[in-house]
Structure formats: structure tokens, C-alpha cells
Design a protein around this motif. Structure first.
Motif, mmCIF file in Angstrom:
data_model
loop_
_atom_site.group_PDB
_atom_site.id
_atom_site.type_symbol
_atom_site.label_atom_id
_atom_site.label_comp_id
_atom_site.label_asym_id
_atom_site.label_seq_id
_atom_site.Cartn_x
_atom_site.Cartn_y
_atom_site.Cartn_z
ATOM 1 N N VAL A 8 -4.903 6.846 -7.041
ATOM 2 C CA VAL A 8 -4.784 5.635 -6.325
ATOM 3 C C VAL A 8 -5.095 4.314 -7.151
ATOM 4 O O VAL A 8 -4.459 3.222 -7.318
ATOM 5 C CB VAL A 8 -5.198 5.810 -4.940
ATOM 6 N N LEU A 30 -7.071 12.240 -6.620
ATOM 7 C CA LEU A 30 -6.404 11.332 -5.901
ATOM 8 C C LEU A 30 -6.948 10.130 -5.998
ATOM 9 O O LEU A 30 -6.355 8.869 -6.061
ATOM 10 C CB LEU A 30 -6.418 11.570 -4.351
ATOM 11 N N TRP A 74 0.748 3.996 -2.857
ATOM 12 C CA TRP A 74 0.615 5.344 -2.647
ATOM 13 C C TRP A 74 1.535 6.087 -3.109
ATOM 14 O O TRP A 74 1.515 7.491 -3.513
ATOM 15 C CB TRP A 74 0.261 5.504 -1.120
ATOM 16 N N GLY A 94 0.885 -1.119 0.056
ATOM 17 C CA GLY A 94 -0.041 0.074 -0.044
ATOM 18 C C GLY A 94 0.790 1.242 -0.002
ATOM 19 O O GLY A 94 0.548 2.157 -0.832
ATOM 20 N N THR A 150 -2.855 1.409 -8.232
ATOM 21 C CA THR A 150 -3.076 0.111 -7.711
ATOM 22 C C THR A 150 -3.293 -1.047 -8.861
ATOM 23 O O THR A 150 -2.495 -1.973 -8.844
ATOM 24 C CB THR A 150 -4.179 0.237 -6.777
ATOM 25 N N ALA A 169 1.076 6.868 -6.685
ATOM 26 C CA ALA A 169 -0.071 7.596 -6.995
ATOM 27 C C ALA A 169 0.188 9.034 -6.486
ATOM 28 O O ALA A 169 -0.316 9.931 -7.374
ATOM 29 C CB ALA A 169 -1.198 7.247 -6.150
ATOM 30 N N LEU A 170 1.013 9.285 -5.590
ATOM 31 C CA LEU A 170 1.265 10.649 -5.286
ATOM 32 C C LEU A 170 1.947 11.597 -6.177
ATOM 33 O O LEU A 170 2.015 12.472 -6.601
ATOM 34 C CB LEU A 170 1.742 10.786 -3.977
#
Length: 141
Positions: A88, A84, A69, A65, A92, A72-73
Motif C-alpha cells: 500500500v 500489505l 489499493w 484510495g 501510494t 497494492a493488491l
């Protein structure tokens, strides 16, 4: 393209360090638990042993995770994805190589996303090997 490869390389290195550190922490916790099981003669298949195994699974999910993340950020901060939730979600399914139409991600970040998929496969494999090793150890005791 060179910038994408440099960023992707930095992300691979960061996630490998995070993953290695996380697995090292889980391994140390498992060694402590194994010593207590041996001292107290507790079966690894006892409720306590099952709880430890489930905690390891949750720990592995937490490690992955964090890595997801992080990607994703990156996508969000670079403006490669609009929000966001999308970042994410995209990270994922890319990390897990489930697949996604990459039209949603900015063209300049598609190579990073492709490398995230390769990175995810390697890190998921590393976690699988770690977990199989744990289960094999439980089977021997």
C-alpha cells in the motif's frame, strides 16, 4: 515485458473505469444538491454547502484510495512486495509520483509500477479538473 504491459494496460483500464464511475456518481450527487440549494435558496458557502464540498473531497480521496489499493493488491498477490503495508505504501507513493527507490519491488513488476505513476498523474489531474469545475460553479452562484 509483454506480460507487464498487458497487466499495466488492464490496470489502467480498470482504474479509468473506476475513476469515471466515481466522478459520475459525485457529479450526480452534486446536481441533486445544486437543485436543493436553488429550491431552498441556500448559499453554496453556507455550512451545508461547505459540508458538501468537503464530502466531494473525501469522495475523491476514496476513489483514489480504491485505485491505489487495487495496485497494492496486484503487487502483493504477485509477490512483488513482501507485505500489505509495503504494497500500500509503495502503491501510494508511486500513484502520486512522490518517488520511491524501486529496489524493493520485484524487477518483473517495475514497468507496471512506472506505468502506475503515469496513470496516477492522469487520474489526479482528472480529479483536479473536476474539483476546479466545482469551485468555479460555486463562484458563479
Amino acid at each position: 515485458m509483454i506480460a507487464q504491459l498487458a497487466i499495466a494496460t488492464a490496470m489502467v483500464l480498470a482504474t479509468v473505469l473506476i475513476h469515471g464511475g466515481g466522478l459520475l456518481l459525485l457529479a450526480r450527487l452534486l446536481r441533486l444538491e445544486q437543485r436543493e440549494e436553488q429550491t431552498e435558496r441556500v448559499s453554496p458557502l453556507s455550512p451545508r454547502g461547505v459540508t458538501v464540498t468537503l464530502a466531494v473531497v473525501l469522495g475523491l480521496f476514496a476513489i483514489h484510495g480504491i485505485e491505489i489499493w487495487l495496485y497494492a493488491l496486484l503487487y502483493l498477490g504477485a509477490g512483488a512486495l513482501p507485505d500489505l503495508h509495503t504494497a500500500v505504501y509503495f502503491s501510494t507513493i508511486t500513484y502520486g509520483t512522490v518517488g520511491y527507490d524501486d529496489e524493493g519491488v520485484a524487477r518483473a513488476w517495475q514497468l507496471v509500477a512506472a506505468i502506475e505513476g503515469i496513470n496516477g498523474v492522469l487520474l489526479l489531474g482528472w480529479s483536479t479538473a473536476f474539483f476546479v469545475g466545482l469551485l468555479a460553479r460555486l463562484g458563479r452562484r
